[in-house]
Design a protein around this motif. Structure first.
Motif, mmCIF file in Angstrom:
data_model
loop_
_atom_site.group_PDB
_atom_site.id
_atom_site.type_symbol
_atom_site.label_atom_id
_atom_site.label_comp_id
_atom_site.label_asym_id
_atom_site.label_seq_id
_atom_site.Cartn_x
_atom_site.Cartn_y
_atom_site.Cartn_z
ATOM 1 N N GLU A 313 36.516 47.279 32.458
ATOM 2 C CA GLU A 313 37.903 46.881 32.224
ATOM 3 C C GLU A 313 38.762 48.041 31.749
ATOM 4 O OE1 GLU A 313 37.547 43.574 29.583
ATOM 5 O OE2 GLU A 313 36.973 42.175 31.179
ATOM 6 N N GLU A 314 38.181 49.003 31.070
ATOM 7 C CA GLU A 314 38.944 50.176 30.653
ATOM 8 C C GLU A 314 39.424 50.992 31.847
ATOM 9 O OE1 GLU A 314 36.412 52.273 27.974
ATOM 10 O OE2 GLU A 314 36.810 50.908 26.273
ATOM 11 N N ARG A 315 38.692 50.933 32.951
ATOM 12 C CA ARG A 315 39.075 51.666 34.167
ATOM 13 C C ARG A 315 39.951 50.842 35.091
ATOM 14 N NH1 ARG A 315 34.314 54.465 37.316
ATOM 15 N NH2 ARG A 315 36.153 55.420 38.288
ATOM 16 N N PHE A 316 39.644 49.542 35.211
ATOM 17 C CA PHE A 316 40.282 48.749 36.259
ATOM 18 C C PHE A 316 41.005 47.508 35.758
ATOM 19 C CE2 PHE A 316 36.515 50.842 38.124
ATOM 20 C CZ PHE A 316 37.157 51.656 39.037
ATOM 21 N N GLY A 317 40.989 47.270 34.463
ATOM 22 C CA GLY A 317 41.630 46.089 33.926
ATOM 23 C C GLY A 317 40.688 44.895 33.909
ATOM 24 N N ALA A 318 41.123 43.848 33.223
ATOM 25 C CA ALA A 318 40.277 42.666 33.030
ATOM 26 C C ALA A 318 40.405 41.658 34.159
ATOM 27 C CB ALA A 318 40.633 41.993 31.698
ATOM 28 N N GLY A 319 41.375 41.869 35.060
ATOM 29 C CA GLY A 319 41.678 40.849 36.060
ATOM 30 C C GLY A 319 40.508 40.461 36.943
ATOM 31 N N LEU A 320 39.790 41.450 37.480
ATOM 32 C CA LEU A 320 38.713 41.139 38.428
ATOM 33 C C LEU A 320 37.539 40.427 37.751
ATOM 34 C CD1 LEU A 320 37.702 41.217 41.297
ATOM 35 C CD2 LEU A 320 37.001 43.608 40.947
ATOM 36 N N PRO A 321 36.995 40.949 36.640
ATOM 37 C CA PRO A 321 35.916 40.202 35.979
ATOM 38 C C PRO A 321 36.330 38.794 35.544
ATOM 39 C CG PRO A 321 35.998 42.438 35.146
ATOM 40 C CD PRO A 321 37.224 42.247 35.978
ATOM 41 N N GLU A 322 37.567 38.660 35.081
ATOM 42 C CA GLU A 322 38.038 37.333 34.672
ATOM 43 C C GLU A 322 38.125 36.402 35.870
ATOM 44 O OE1 GLU A 322 41.699 37.891 32.609
ATOM 45 O OE2 GLU A 322 40.748 38.626 30.767
ATOM 46 N N ALA A 323 38.596 36.931 37.001
ATOM 47 C CA ALA A 323 38.696 36.109 38.208
ATOM 48 C C ALA A 323 37.317 35.674 38.688
ATOM 49 C CB ALA A 323 39.423 36.880 39.303
ATOM 50 N N ILE A 324 36.348 36.595 38.616
ATOM 51 C CA ILE A 324 34.978 36.243 39.023
ATOM 52 C C ILE A 324 34.418 35.175 38.085
ATOM 53 C CG2 ILE A 324 32.615 37.105 39.190
ATOM 54 C CD1 ILE A 324 33.804 39.794 40.131
ATOM 55 N N ALA A 325 34.541 35.402 36.780
ATOM 56 C CA ALA A 325 33.994 34.453 35.806
ATOM 57 C C ALA A 325 34.656 33.088 35.930
ATOM 58 C CB ALA A 325 34.163 35.010 34.398
ATOM 59 N N GLY A 326 35.932 33.067 36.300
ATOM 60 C CA GLY A 326 36.670 31.821 36.368
ATOM 61 C C GLY A 326 36.592 31.108 37.711
ATOM 62 N N THR A 327 35.909 31.691 38.678
ATOM 63 C CA THR A 327 35.795 31.054 39.991
ATOM 64 C C THR A 327 34.871 29.860 39.912
ATOM 65 O OG1 THR A 327 36.190 33.135 41.176
ATOM 66 C CG2 THR A 327 35.090 31.388 42.402
ATOM 67 N N ALA A 328 35.348 28.734 40.425
ATOM 68 C CA ALA A 328 34.535 27.524 40.438
ATOM 69 C C ALA A 328 33.632 27.506 41.655
ATOM 70 C CB ALA A 328 35.435 26.286 40.447
ATOM 71 N N ALA A 329 32.380 27.113 41.456
ATOM 72 C CA ALA A 329 31.431 27.053 42.578
ATOM 73 C C ALA A 329 31.693 25.810 43.417
ATOM 74 C CB ALA A 329 30.013 27.039 42.035
#
Length: 329
Positions: A313-329
């Motif tokens: 997140e320090e390099r690319f921001g929190a958006g992508l990990p948060e989007a992955i974690a928040g994706t519903a299966a």
């Protein structure tokens, strides 16, 4: 295969690819390389891919499959595909992150809940966005195949929790998330190509490694490793990528055929790998591996999940990990 024989195969397959094509103007031969053993689902599905591309193009496009690392290491086949010396490369996502560091998000520890979560991410908007990360590096992504959830093996002791990893020399991929995770756990990560791993384990150059049970079984690591711990500490996707130059040189109908077949084979390969997990584990036990089925994953996650994610997140921001974690299966 000896090094001399391997070099001969590489030279024959890569040195003069255009001379080996059929003379008919519409006939195309594509060379497809991956590092996994012949018993692995990658080899089986690569051959299905070849059969279906040939059928869908009425024989105008043929695909020759080179498995088991016969055309070189993970990095070698990626470089060959980027240069156009190889047409299709399939290897683990961690080996692409040196080119496209944002792909490292897929390797963050304890991020994916299960394979349904993985599929929802890779087959949706997030996966489509990540495909574009490799376009500027000469690679056109055809699909995300499955390697699976990674588990630790070693030749020295059972791994019940973080303390048992301290001091172990563990082969990892060159991916920053994998390396940092094992450093935080007190192990000594030793990145190396998959094609070199069996020998390194056999000679005790490294104590252990981390891969899914299917690959541990298919690569016969039970011959050189005693202990298996089902840590499931990270998921790894395989990227099926074609030389962008070669893809764009195909007629539109052939491009469509290659993409359609890849889209059809991808869920089959994932399902094949998932179904093989229990069978692989049972065989590894039968082969004599001592298995820790429920190590303290929570303790491991408490040590590695937040710090490794924070580095990303320090390099690319929190958006992508948060989007992955928040994706519903």
């Amino acid at each position: 295969m000896t090094n001399i024989a391997r070099r001969a195969v590489i030279a024959a397959a890569l040195a003069t690819p255009f001379l080996a094509r059929p003379l008919h103007a519409q006939a195309v031969r594509l060379r497809f390389a991956h590092p996994h053993p012949e018993s692995d689902s990658w080899e089986k599905c690569a051959r299905l891919f070849a059969e279906q591309v040939k059928e869908r193009t009425n024989g105008a496009v043929t695909v020759q499959v080179f498995g088991n690392g016969v055309l070189g290491s993970d990095q070698t086949i990626i470089a060959s595909a980027r240069s156009g010396a190889l047409d299709i490369a399939l290897t683990g996502n961690p080996f692409f992150t040196g080119l496209a560091p944002k792909l490292n998000a897929l390797d963050l520890p304890f991020l994916f809940r299960d394979r349904a979560h993985v599929a929802a991410v890779l087959d949706g908007a997030i996966g489509n966005g990540l495909r574009g990360e490799l376009e500027s590096h000469g690679l056109h992504v055809l699909g995300f195949w499955d390697i699976g959830f990674r588990n630790v093996t070693n030749s020295r002791r059972a791994v019940q929790g973080p303390a048992d990893l301290r001091g172990l020399k563990i082969r990892t991929t060159p991916n920053p998330a994998h390396i940092k995770s094992f450093q935080l756990l007190g192990a000594n990560p030793a990145p190396m190509p998959f094609t070199e791993l069996f020998t390194a384990l056999e000679t005790r150059a490294v104590d252990g490694q981390e891969n899914p049970t299917t690959l541990i079984r298919n690569a016969r690591f039970w011959e050189v490793q005693k202990h298996l711990s089902l840590t499931r500490h990270a998921y790894t996707a395989g990227i099926l990528a074609m030389s962008k130059r070669r893809f764009e040189a195909l007629p539109a109908a052939h491009q469509e055929a290659v993409m359609a077949v890849a889209a059809a084979i991808t869920p089959q390969q994932r399902g094949m790998n998932e179904a093989a997990d229990a069978e692989a584990l049972a065989e590894l036990k039968q082969r004599g591996m001592a298995v820790v089925e429920n190590p303290d994953r929570d303790a491991m996650a408490a040590i590695v999940a937040e710090p490794v994610r924070r580095d990303f997140e320090e390099r690319f921001g929190a958006g992508l990990p948060e989007a992955i974690a928040g994706t519903a299966a």
